[in-house]
Design an enzyme around this catalytic site. Structure first.
Site, PDB file in Angstrom:
ATOM      1  N   LYS A 111      78.568 -30.431  31.849  1.00 18.35           N
ATOM      2  CA  LYS A 111      77.151 -30.069  31.892  1.00 18.35           C
ATOM      3  C   LYS A 111      76.640 -29.962  33.321  1.00 18.35           C
ATOM      4  O   LYS A 111      75.790 -29.129  33.619  1.00 18.35           O
ATOM      5  CB  LYS A 111      76.304 -31.075  31.105  1.00 18.35           C
ATOM      6  CG  LYS A 111      76.413 -30.924  29.607  1.00 18.35           C
ATOM      7  CD  LYS A 111      75.319 -31.713  28.906  1.00 18.35           C
ATOM      8  CE  LYS A 111      75.439 -31.613  27.392  1.00 18.35           C
ATOM      9  NZ  LYS A 111      74.537 -32.548  26.710  1.00 18.35           N
ATOM     10  N   LYS A 194      82.559 -20.462  18.857  1.00 16.31           N
ATOM     11  CA  LYS A 194      81.880 -21.354  17.910  1.00 16.31           C
ATOM     12  C   LYS A 194      80.561 -20.748  17.439  1.00 16.31           C
ATOM     13  O   LYS A 194      79.892 -20.070  18.218  1.00 16.31           O
ATOM     14  CB  LYS A 194      81.564 -22.692  18.600  1.00 16.31           C
ATOM     15  CG  LYS A 194      82.543 -23.811  18.265  1.00 16.31           C
ATOM     16  CD  LYS A 194      82.256 -25.050  19.061  1.00 16.31           C
ATOM     17  CE  LYS A 194      81.398 -26.045  18.311  1.00 16.31           C
ATOM     18  NZ  LYS A 194      81.422 -27.376  18.964  1.00 16.31           N
ATOM     19  N   LYS A 197      73.633 -21.764  18.132  1.00 15.27           N
ATOM     20  CA  LYS A 197      72.212 -21.431  18.020  1.00 15.27           C
ATOM     21  C   LYS A 197      71.789 -20.450  19.100  1.00 15.27           C
ATOM     22  O   LYS A 197      70.777 -19.783  18.979  1.00 15.27           O
ATOM     23  CB  LYS A 197      71.365 -22.697  18.130  1.00 15.27           C
ATOM     24  CG  LYS A 197      71.421 -23.323  19.537  1.00 15.27           C
ATOM     25  CD  LYS A 197      70.541 -24.544  19.653  1.00 15.27           C
ATOM     26  CE  LYS A 197      70.898 -25.332  20.889  1.00 15.27           C
ATOM     27  NZ  LYS A 197      70.195 -24.997  22.100  1.00 15.27           N
TER      28      LYS A 197
END
Ligand code: TRP
Length: 330
Positions: A111, A194, A197
């Site tokens: 991240k 994957k 969203k």
């Protein structure tokens, strides 16, 4: 006593991947365990958030949990920031955990990327807050995906370090619960990615709020290849889209991929997709409908969260008092 704790980030656009990967497992666990399910808004703010969106997403995820069948009367459903013990215990754990332990966390490395110096302290300390979530209730079992296993191991390290630092056996060592064949749901447009969203195409995912028509349309448009369906999973090698659709069918029908292959051996996708549409609609459309109803009733959702927080606080308070006493906090 066995107690489950698990957390979910308040993100918008809950989709089939969230449902089959986590939420459905949570629904099933409530039969066997006392479950505490937490919408982790304090974790969410380790990344920049729009305040109105964060509020809306916290309610939406809660609505998704309830619509999927989590019973908030027999379990506890709440959002993290309403129980101040999470932040308090996280601070104490920040004074137990070592920089070296956190430096090893792969999620932080991913991240933070190249701009490590620019990452917030909150993002760095994310795993100590997660340890606090779990240990604040002395949870014994934690359903997590592969990506969170390292954080759970750190939680055990922190529990052990605290216990030995203060010569106590206060904290149990929480066990991971990895349920069934982790259903990894891929994009309907590209079987190598994957389901997400944030994918630009809404056709790439089935949202938990999609109605029957939307579900049917997306399944019909889902990418396939031109071969008929194989008679066994061996025949799925290199066929990512086919593998994904068969995996989704299996997860929704509670069957193994091998069973699904047997059922549809040699059939064309046109036949299989009709069945998948029926199955997906019958499982997901009622959940989507209930979720929409709950999203239109934010007062009810807020009531569930505040009631859950009250009951969570009751469990957490004596444990946190014990921690403070052991640590010499007057
Ligand atoms: N980090 C988890 C995730 O991103 C969410 C989470 C926060 C969690 N606290 C937790 C999961 C405690 C299990 C237990 O998925």
């Amino acid at each position: 006593m066995n107690r489950i704790f698990s957390g979910v980030q308040p993100t918008g656009n809950l989709h089939l991947g969230n449902y089959l990967g986590a939420i459905r497992n949570w629904v099933r666990l409530q039969e066997q365990y006392d479950c505490i399910y937490c919408v982790v808004d304090l974790h969410a703010i380790t990344a920049p958030q729009d305040p109105d969106e964060l509020r809306a997403n916290t309610r939406e995820v809660t609505a998704g949990l309830l619509a999927a069948g989590i019973d908030p009367a027999n379990n506890i459903v709440f959002n993290q920031s309403r129980v101040s013990g999470h932040a308090e215990l996280a601070w104490i754990f920040n004074c137990v955990a070592r920089l070296g332990w956190l430096n090893r966390m792969t999620q932080f490395k991913e991240k933070a990327g190249k701009h490590r110096d620019n990452a917030t302290v909150g993002l760095y300390a994310y795993p100590t807050l997660m340890a606090a979530d779990i240990l604040l209730y002395k949870a014994t079992h934690v359903p997590v995906g592969e990506d969170q296993k390292q954080h759970l191991e750190l939680t055990r390290d922190i529990a052990q370090a605290f216990n030995s630092m203060f010569k106590t056996e206060l904290f149990p060592m929480p066990e991971p619960l990895i349920l069934g064949a982790a259903a990894r749901v891929m994009s309907l447009r590209d079987g190598s990615k994957k389901m997400s969203k944030s994918d630009g195409s809404d056709y790439s995912r089935i949202n938990m709020t999609d109605d029957a028509d939307a579900i049917a349309l997306k399944v019909r448009k889902a990418r396939t290849d031109s071969e008929p369906l194989p008679g066994s999973p061996d025949g799925l090698e290199g066929r990512t889209e086919a593998a994904n659709l068969l995996g989704i069918y299996g997860a929704l029908a509670d069957k193994t991929v091998a069973q699904v292959c047997e059922e549809f051996a040699g059939e064309p996708f046109s036949v299989f997709k009709l069945q998948l549409v029926d199955l997906a609609v019958s499982v997901l459309a009622p959940i989507g409908k209930e979720m929409k109803r709950l999203c239109d009733d934010p007062n009810y959702v807020d009531q569930v969260l505040s009631d859950g927080a009250e009951r969570a606080t009751e469990i957490a308070t004596p444990i946190l008092s014990e921690v403070k006493k052991l640590a010499g906090l007057l």
